[in-house]
Design an enzyme around this catalytic site. Structure first.
Site, mmCIF file in Angstrom:
data_model
loop_
_atom_site.group_PDB
_atom_site.id
_atom_site.type_symbol
_atom_site.label_atom_id
_atom_site.label_comp_id
_atom_site.label_asym_id
_atom_site.label_seq_id
_atom_site.Cartn_x
_atom_site.Cartn_y
_atom_site.Cartn_z
ATOM 1 N N ALA A 87 -3.308 -10.287 0.261
ATOM 2 C CA ALA A 87 -3.076 -8.971 0.855
ATOM 3 C C ALA A 87 -2.479 -8.033 -0.169
ATOM 4 O O ALA A 87 -1.879 -8.469 -1.161
ATOM 5 C CB ALA A 87 -2.142 -9.086 2.065
ATOM 6 N N ASP A 88 -2.635 -6.737 0.078
ATOM 7 C CA ASP A 88 -1.999 -5.736 -0.766
ATOM 8 C C ASP A 88 -1.669 -4.512 0.085
ATOM 9 O O ASP A 88 -2.434 -4.148 0.986
ATOM 10 C CB ASP A 88 -2.902 -5.325 -1.925
ATOM 11 C CG ASP A 88 -2.138 -4.490 -2.946
ATOM 12 O OD1 ASP A 88 -1.429 -5.096 -3.768
ATOM 13 O OD2 ASP A 88 -2.224 -3.257 -2.904
ATOM 14 N N THR A 89 -0.533 -3.906 -0.198
ATOM 15 C CA THR A 89 -0.062 -2.769 0.582
ATOM 16 C C THR A 89 0.093 -1.537 -0.302
ATOM 17 O O THR A 89 0.685 -1.612 -1.383
ATOM 18 C CB THR A 89 1.285 -3.104 1.258
ATOM 19 O OG1 THR A 89 1.115 -4.254 2.084
ATOM 20 C CG2 THR A 89 1.777 -1.952 2.108
ATOM 21 N N GLY A 124 -4.559 -4.041 2.851
ATOM 22 C CA GLY A 124 -5.814 -4.772 2.763
ATOM 23 C C GLY A 124 -5.548 -6.262 2.892
ATOM 24 O O GLY A 124 -4.570 -6.775 2.337
#
Length: 216
Positions: A87-89, A124
């Protein structure tokens, strides 16, 4: 063992790898009754491409982390057939992407920009399945901060809680008291949208409810 074989011992489940060293994402997974078998963080350049939109950056980095996790499975027979979750923020005001603040001046600039106004957080999520396919989701959350006083700003910066955080804040900490309104997923802002993550795993055949039996 063949992942798709019907001959599996009782209590067996496929392996789950979290492609992150984030304690927040690990805690969120465990909150949902999911305990990863390994952590495989990657060292990626997270700089946005020229003209890249915040949503596209979050999607690209989550996928890149999942792909790096897949590559990291080579030479790890203990993780054969594992699901890899990444995940990435990204925090943004309009199309302006805010950095993961590392110095006080950078953090102060982010917080002044967020003060009293709306912004968006894009998270994501990418899941690499045992077959090598990658499934993706993007979650958008809208937030508004209160107008930060000079004292708010000074003391929050002194706390150091902002360090390494996208947009220079962690909603699960002190900065949660800055949020006037949130529309979307709270857990996505923390770092991993649980609803979408659990549904993504379950949809790809991972037994998401198996760990629930050991909770409590």
């Amino acid at each position: 063992m063949n992942l798709f074989s019907s001959q599996k011992p009782p209590g067996w489940r496929p392996k789950l790898v979290l492609a992150s060293a984030s304690p927040r994402r690990l805690a969120l997974l465990e909150q949902a009754g999911l305990k990863p078998d390994a952590l495989l963080p990657s060292d990626l350049d997270e700089s946005p491409l020229k003209g890249e939109r915040p949503r596209d950056l979050a999607r690209r980095l989550a996928r890149a982390k999942a792909e790096a996790g897949l590559a990291g499975l080579k030479g790890r027979p203990d993780l054969e057939g594992a699901y890899i979750l990444a995940a990435d923020t990204v925090v943004a005001v309009g199309r302006r992407i805010l950095p993961k603040a590392e110095i006080v001046d950078e953090a102060a600039a982010c917080l002044r920009l967020l003060s009293g106004r709306a912004h968006r957080v894009y998270t994501g999520v990418a899941l690499a399945t045992p077959s090598g396919a990658i499934r993706e989701r993007i979650v958008e959350t809208r937030l508004r901060f209160k107008r930060l006083s000079g004292e708010d700003l000074e003391n929050y910066l002194a706390s150091g809680e902002w360090r390494g955080k996208a947009g220079a804040y962690a909603i699960q900490g002190i900065a949660g008291s800055f949020v006037v309104k949130l529309v979307g997923s709270y857990t996505a802002v923390v770092g991993l949208p649980l609803y979408e993550t659990v549904n993504l795993l379950g949809g790809e055949g991972f037994p998401v409810r198996l760990g629930w039996l050991n909770v409590g």
